[in-house]
Design an enzyme around this catalytic site. Structure first.
Site, short mmCIF file in Angstrom:
data_model
loop_
_atom_site.label_atom_id
_atom_site.label_comp_id
_atom_site.label_asym_id
_atom_site.label_seq_id
_atom_site.Cartn_x
_atom_site.Cartn_y
_atom_site.Cartn_z
N CYS A 112 11.60 -5.69 18.16
CA CYS A 112 12.37 -6.88 17.72
C CYS A 112 13.87 -6.66 17.79
O CYS A 112 14.64 -7.62 17.77
CB CYS A 112 11.97 -7.27 16.31
SG CYS A 112 10.22 -7.61 16.18
N HIS A 252 17.09 -11.23 12.23
CA HIS A 252 15.78 -11.29 12.90
C HIS A 252 14.87 -12.22 12.10
O HIS A 252 14.82 -12.15 10.87
CB HIS A 252 15.20 -9.87 12.98
CG HIS A 252 13.84 -9.85 13.56
ND1 HIS A 252 13.50 -10.54 14.69
CD2 HIS A 252 12.70 -9.23 13.14
CE1 HIS A 252 12.23 -10.35 14.95
NE2 HIS A 252 11.71 -9.56 14.03
N ASN A 282 7.77 -15.12 14.23
CA ASN A 282 8.51 -13.96 14.72
C ASN A 282 8.27 -13.83 16.23
O ASN A 282 7.15 -13.52 16.65
CB ASN A 282 8.00 -12.73 13.97
CG ASN A 282 8.68 -11.45 14.39
OD1 ASN A 282 9.42 -11.42 15.37
ND2 ASN A 282 8.43 -10.38 13.64
N1 ACO Z 1 -4.01 -15.51 4.81
C1 ACO Z 1 -4.53 -15.36 3.58
N2 ACO Z 1 -4.54 -14.18 2.93
C2 ACO Z 1 -3.98 -13.13 3.56
C3 ACO Z 1 -3.43 -13.22 4.83
C4 ACO Z 1 -3.44 -14.46 5.47
N3 ACO Z 1 -2.92 -14.67 6.70
N4 ACO Z 1 -2.94 -12.01 5.19
C5 ACO Z 1 -3.20 -11.18 4.17
N5 ACO Z 1 -3.82 -11.84 3.20
C6 ACO Z 1 -4.29 -11.35 1.91
C7 ACO Z 1 -4.47 -9.85 1.91
O1 ACO Z 1 -5.74 -9.51 2.39
C8 ACO Z 1 -4.29 -9.51 0.45
O2 ACO Z 1 -5.49 -9.80 -0.23
P1 ACO Z 1 -6.02 -8.79 -1.36
O3 ACO Z 1 -4.97 -8.83 -2.43
O4 ACO Z 1 -7.31 -9.41 -1.76
O5 ACO Z 1 -6.15 -7.47 -0.71
C9 ACO Z 1 -3.26 -10.53 -0.03
O6 ACO Z 1 -3.27 -11.59 0.95
C10 ACO Z 1 -1.86 -9.98 -0.14
O7 ACO Z 1 -1.56 -9.28 1.04
P2 ACO Z 1 -0.23 -8.48 1.18
O8 ACO Z 1 -0.26 -7.68 2.44
O9 ACO Z 1 0.05 -7.75 -0.10
O10 ACO Z 1 0.84 -9.66 1.32
P3 ACO Z 1 2.38 -9.55 1.34
O11 ACO Z 1 2.94 -10.38 0.26
O12 ACO Z 1 2.87 -8.12 1.47
O13 ACO Z 1 2.74 -10.28 2.71
C11 ACO Z 1 3.30 -9.92 5.02
C12 ACO Z 1 2.24 -9.77 3.94
C13 ACO Z 1 3.63 -11.38 5.19
C14 ACO Z 1 2.77 -9.35 6.32
C15 ACO Z 1 4.58 -9.15 4.58
O14 ACO Z 1 4.24 -7.86 4.14
C16 ACO Z 1 5.61 -9.05 5.69
O15 ACO Z 1 6.18 -10.02 6.12
N6 ACO Z 1 5.90 -7.81 6.16
C17 ACO Z 1 6.88 -7.62 7.21
C18 ACO Z 1 6.23 -7.86 8.52
C19 ACO Z 1 7.25 -7.96 9.65
O16 ACO Z 1 8.37 -8.36 9.45
N7 ACO Z 1 6.82 -7.57 10.84
C20 ACO Z 1 7.63 -7.73 11.99
C21 ACO Z 1 8.22 -6.47 12.43
S1 ACO Z 1 9.23 -6.72 13.78
C22 ACO Z 1 8.56 -6.13 15.27
O17 ACO Z 1 9.04 -5.16 15.78
C23 ACO Z 1 7.41 -6.81 15.91
#
Ligand code: ACO
Length: 325
Positions: A112, A252, A282
């Protein structure tokens, strides 16, 4: 010698995949995706649209905006983690599609952060005096490496491309500073495990779904906020500026909560941050140039204002660019 952003352009595919339609594919909901990420919809490229096609459309718009002839371009850099194929580079494929001369072309892989890394590299190559006009592109077909059965990743990404023409002559915003870095100590935080020399394609790698993007979202979230804050502070300091001097930040476009945390830590008002991730998700290396182009189209920038572009990505990588409009 300063690099000047002579023109910018972007392209996103026609197909819109909104959260509602996505919730028919995996167990998720519009509410979960919007509250956790801020994303409402994303664009998905057609099966006959590889990354080079997305790049081609964006490049044509940037060339038109810069009002240059294609024979002036003597350097092409395509930032991507979803090249048309492992080799030759997408930049070489694009050179032919655009009908350019036999000029230097290469891909740059910094996930990214790739577009901003490419600006940093192009600035250095232009400063050497050996190149005069760089076409710098961030282009991704993220849909081609997503696991559409993994709700923790497939809801986050989209496809698109953004392109810029950078020269040392002419009129346009000046690129006045760069700060790029990386921490390669934990590559599995965000990676595509198979398909490279470590784990070539095999029946087992396909069965184990290892050709798809894998991510530790929580850890990436924490690192993203930390490294983007650090890169921004270091960039400003190196250029004799304070956070109060910043008029615009184009971060980003990964998650609106990452942007909010960053704004809070930097003590820069959230209104100064441009966000379009609600409509694109993203798009990895394409995210900053698409956002930048949209902000330009809306006439957000005034002459003399200061802007910071800042990104993080797999690697982990990070990069920030300082702009004087
Ligand atoms: N829909 C419904 N529930 C979901 C989903 C979904 N799409 N995805 C995960 N869940 C559930 C999980 O299973 C979990 O359930 P559990 O509590 O029963 O285990 C719950 O939701 C919470 O999941 P978390 O992973 O704790 O959610 P979080 O608030 O951390 O959000 C997210 C997850 C959105 C991925 C966040 O961590 C994030 O944005 N991280 C950064 C990711 C990013 O920016 N990546 C790009 C990098 S750039 C590159 O180089 C490509």
């Amino acid at each position: 010698m300063k690099s000047i952003l002579r023109g910018i352009g972007s392209y996103v595919p026609e197909k819109i995949l909104d959260n509602k339609e996505l919730s028919l594919k995996v167990e998720t909901s519009d509410d979960w995706i919007r509250t956790r990420t801020g994303i409402r919809e994303r664009r998905i490229a057609a099966s006959d649209q590889p990354t080079s096609e997305l790049a081609l459309n964006a490049a044509r718009k940037a060339i038109e905006a810069a009002q240059i002839q294609t024979d002036q371009i003597d350097l092409v850099i395509v930032a991507t983690i979803t090249p048309d194929m492992a080799f030759p580079s997408t930049a070489c494929i694009l050179q032919h599609k655009l009908g350019l001369g036999k000029v230097a072309c290469f891909d740059l892989e910094a996930a990214c952060s790739g577009f901003l890394y490419s600006l940093d590299v192009a600035d250095g190559m232009l400063a050497s005096g050996r190149y005069k006009c760089a076409l710098v592109i961030g282009a991704e077909k993220m849909s081609s490496i997503l696991d559409w059965e993994d709700r923790t990743t497939c809801v986050l990404f989209g496809d698109g491309a953004g392109a810029a023409i950078i020269m040392t002559e002419g009129v346009g915003p000046n690129l006045v500073g760069f700060r790029s870095g990386a921490d390669g100590s934990n590559p599995s935080l965000l990676h595509q495990p198979a398909g490279g020399s470590k784990q070539p394609a095999s029946i087992a790698s396909i069965e184990n779904r290892e050709h798809f993007l894998k991510m530790n979202g929580k850890e990436i979230f924490k690192s993203a906020v930390r490294v983007m804050e650090k890169a921004t502070r270091e960039l400003l300091k190196a250029n004799g500026l304070e956070t109060q001097d910043v008029d615009h930040v184009i971060p980003h476009q990964a998650n609106v909560r990452i942007v909010e945390s960053m704004a809070q830590r930097l003590e820069i008002p959230l209104e100064k941050f441009f966000c379009n991730l609600d409509r694109h998700g993203n798009t990895s290396a394409a995210s900053i140039p698409i956002a930048f182009d949209e902000a330009c189209q809306r006439g957000l920038f005034r002459k003399g204002e200061i802007g910071v572009l800042v990104a993080f990505g797999a690697g982990l990588t990070w990069s920030a660019t300082l702009i004087r409009f």
